[in-house]
Design an enzyme around this catalytic site. Structure first.
Site, PDB file in Angstrom:
ATOM      1  NE  ARG A  82      -3.325  -0.095   3.057  1.00 41.56           N
ATOM      2  CZ  ARG A  82      -4.495  -0.388   3.629  1.00 41.56           C
ATOM      3  NH1 ARG A  82      -5.556  -0.625   2.955  1.00 41.56           N
ATOM      4  NH2 ARG A  82      -4.062  -0.806   4.660  1.00 41.56           N
ATOM      5  CE  LYS A 112      -9.357 -18.960  10.473  1.00 39.28           C
ATOM      6  NZ  LYS A 112      -8.884 -18.511  11.684  1.00 39.28           N
TER       7      LYS A 112
END
Ligand SMILES: NC(=O)c1ccc[n+]([C@@H]2O[C@H](COP(=O)([O-])OP(=O)(O)OC[C@H]3O[C@@H](n4cnc5c(N)ncnc54)[C@H](O)[C@@H]3O)[C@@H](O)[C@H]2O)c1
Ligand SMILES: N[C@@H](CCO)C(=O)O
Ligand code: NA
Length: 445
Positions: A57, A217
């Site tokens: 970034r 998950k």
């Protein structure tokens, strides 16, 4: 930068070129391992594996790893479209721009390795379809339980068996908090503060303590285990914020421990086979293998028809452990590129319906504060019976003018139990239903 013709896009492949998207906790460790293990990786893959670009970034941000500045770019979009990139590792996280970058990478002929559970659980089908269309690999071992091999065992090692149940402790932060509450008797808030001070819980711990991370998950595990498609939105989710020291003490009295479990089950019902996928705190007996999972460790307990019970245990988070899983996938994807083959794609042929939480059945531990007078125990038992929740054991402790009843039920539907609790709360002899906890991991289910 050499952009010669000896890439996996061409016939005479000599080296595999990797683009890394994101250089945070996991990305910096991926870069370090690629550099430090270059010789072994080359020997294992059969060709050099070279880092050719890293999307970040900010170019001047402090990083855990030293990288040649010419590798860094803030233009991730351009990096994934480079013709000389064979493999893309996505460790940015979140939905966008990660999804667009993975789709662009696949379209441009790269294989992809990602650790992004949130994206896979929300929109995995779009990514898998793109990988199929591009005839490229999309691997994600790091997305569930970090370093622990669980995606590959479910996808490949158990591909010939019938998995019936997956019980996982798949969030390290919440396991650390519940374990500390159990060993110290402390409450949730002070234990969360300790977890934050030690660096386990993020400054904003919402995804962990509200169960979003574990639910993503669970969706991935249920999809793989049962060859169907389960998204995060299909997973019933409860976090650990309401767990009190008294819940933990109640579990201890029962010889149990409280864990945040991701539970994926194949359920045979009147209308055929369905899937149940849920994340919630539950009591498990201290003798269960998952009870011994301490601190921030993860474990996944798998039951299948032929293999029986299997347990996968280890570090479920952290930069280096997660990077280990990423590198494992990278080696496989690199070998496949060299051999001009593709690994197993999505297997969702079973197309099973997902049960609502109300239809899911389990056992319950219910603590009820009642008037200590004749007939109350019988009246409470009657409320359970009226809602067809069968009682397995009941224990009463007198506490002066009131008493506490601790009821453990046989398997019942969540809807029946919820109706029972609502009815109990309306009775004048009930002061409070102070704890309702599901009980998992026992043979009498
Ligand atoms: N940290 C863990 O223990 C762990 C474990 C398993 C899976 N994961 C997953 O791995 C992924 C990365 O996690 P992390 O802990 O390394 O996160 P992190 O926040 O430490 O790193 C992400 C990095 O991506 C960078 N980034 C954001 N947008 C970008 C963009 N558009 N272009 C380039 N860089 C950009 C950020 O600046 C940051 O450095 C997530 O999907 C996470 O769920 C992490
Ligand atoms: N926040 C997660 C990181 C791994 O996904 C955990 O505590 O387990
Ligand atoms: Na894993």
């Amino acid at each position: 930068m050499d952009s010669g013709s000896d890439t996996a896009h061409d016939s005479g492949v000599k080296r595999l070129r990797v683009a890394l998207l994101g250089c945070g906790s996991v990305g910096s460790q991926v870069a370090r391992l690629l550099h430090e293990q270059a010789g072994d990786l080359e020997a294992r893959v059969g060709a050099p594996v070279e880092l050719v670009g890293v999307a970040v970034r900010r170019l001047d941000a402090p990083r855990e790893v030293d990288l040649p500045t010419e590798l860094l770019t803030t233009d991730a979009e351009a990096l994934v479209r480079r013709d000389d990139v064979d493999l893309v590792v996505e460790v940015i996280g979140g939905i966008e721009p990660a999804r667009s970058l993975i789709l662009a990478a696949l379209e441009h002929g790269a294989s992809v390795v990602t650790a992004n559970k949130a994206l896979l659980a929300e929109d995995g089908s779009t990514l898998f379809a793109a990988a199929e269309k591009a005839d490229r690999d999309l691997y994600y071992e790091a997305a569930v339980a970090g370093a622990i091999p669980i995606i590959r065992p479910l996808r490949e090692s158990l591909a010939g068996d019938r998995v019936t149940r997956v019980l996982g402790i798949v969030n390290g932060t919440t396991n650390f908090i519940l374990d500390k509450m159990d060993t110290t008797g402390a409450g949730f808030t002070e234990t969360l503060e300790e977890a934050q001070a030690l660096g386990y819980a993020e400054a904003d711990p919402t995804a962990d303590i509200e169960g979003f991370d574990a639910a993503a998950k669970a969706a991935i595990l249920a999809s793989l285990a049962f060859h169907t498609r389960v998204t995060a939105a299909d997973v019933h989710r409860e976090g650990i914020v309401d767990i009190s020291a008294s819940d933990i003490a109640g579990a201890r009295d029962m010889g149990c421990v409280v864990k945040l479990l991701a539970i994926c089950e194949l359920v045979e019902g009147d209308h055929g086979t369905a899937v149940s996928a849920r994340v919630h705190p539950a009591m498990i007996p201290r003798s269960h293998p998952l009870a011994s999972v301490r601190e921030a460790y993860n474990a996944v307990f798998v039951e299948s028809e032929a293999a029986g019970q299997l347990m996968f245990y280890g570090p479920g988070a952290g930069g280096a452990p997660t990077a280990s899983a990423v590198l494992g996938d990278l080696v496989t994807a690199a070998r496949n590129r060299l051999s001009r083959v593709r690994g197993v794609g999505e297997s969702a042929y079973a197309q099973l319906p997902v049960l609502s939480m109300g239809e899911t059945t389990t056992r319950y531990h219910v603590q009820i504060d009642v008037d200590d007078r004749t007939g109350v125990l019988a009246a409470v038992a009657q409320v359970f019976a009226e809602h067809e929740v069968s009682i397995q054991t009941v224990r009463q402790e007198g506490r002066g003018v009131d008493a506490q009843l601790v009821v453990v039920s046989h398997r019942a539907s969540d809807a029946a139990l919820a109706a029972t609790v609502e009815a109990l709360r309306a009775k004048e002899y009930v002061h409070d239903v102070s704890s309702v906890m599901r009980v998992e991991g026992e043979s009498d289910q």
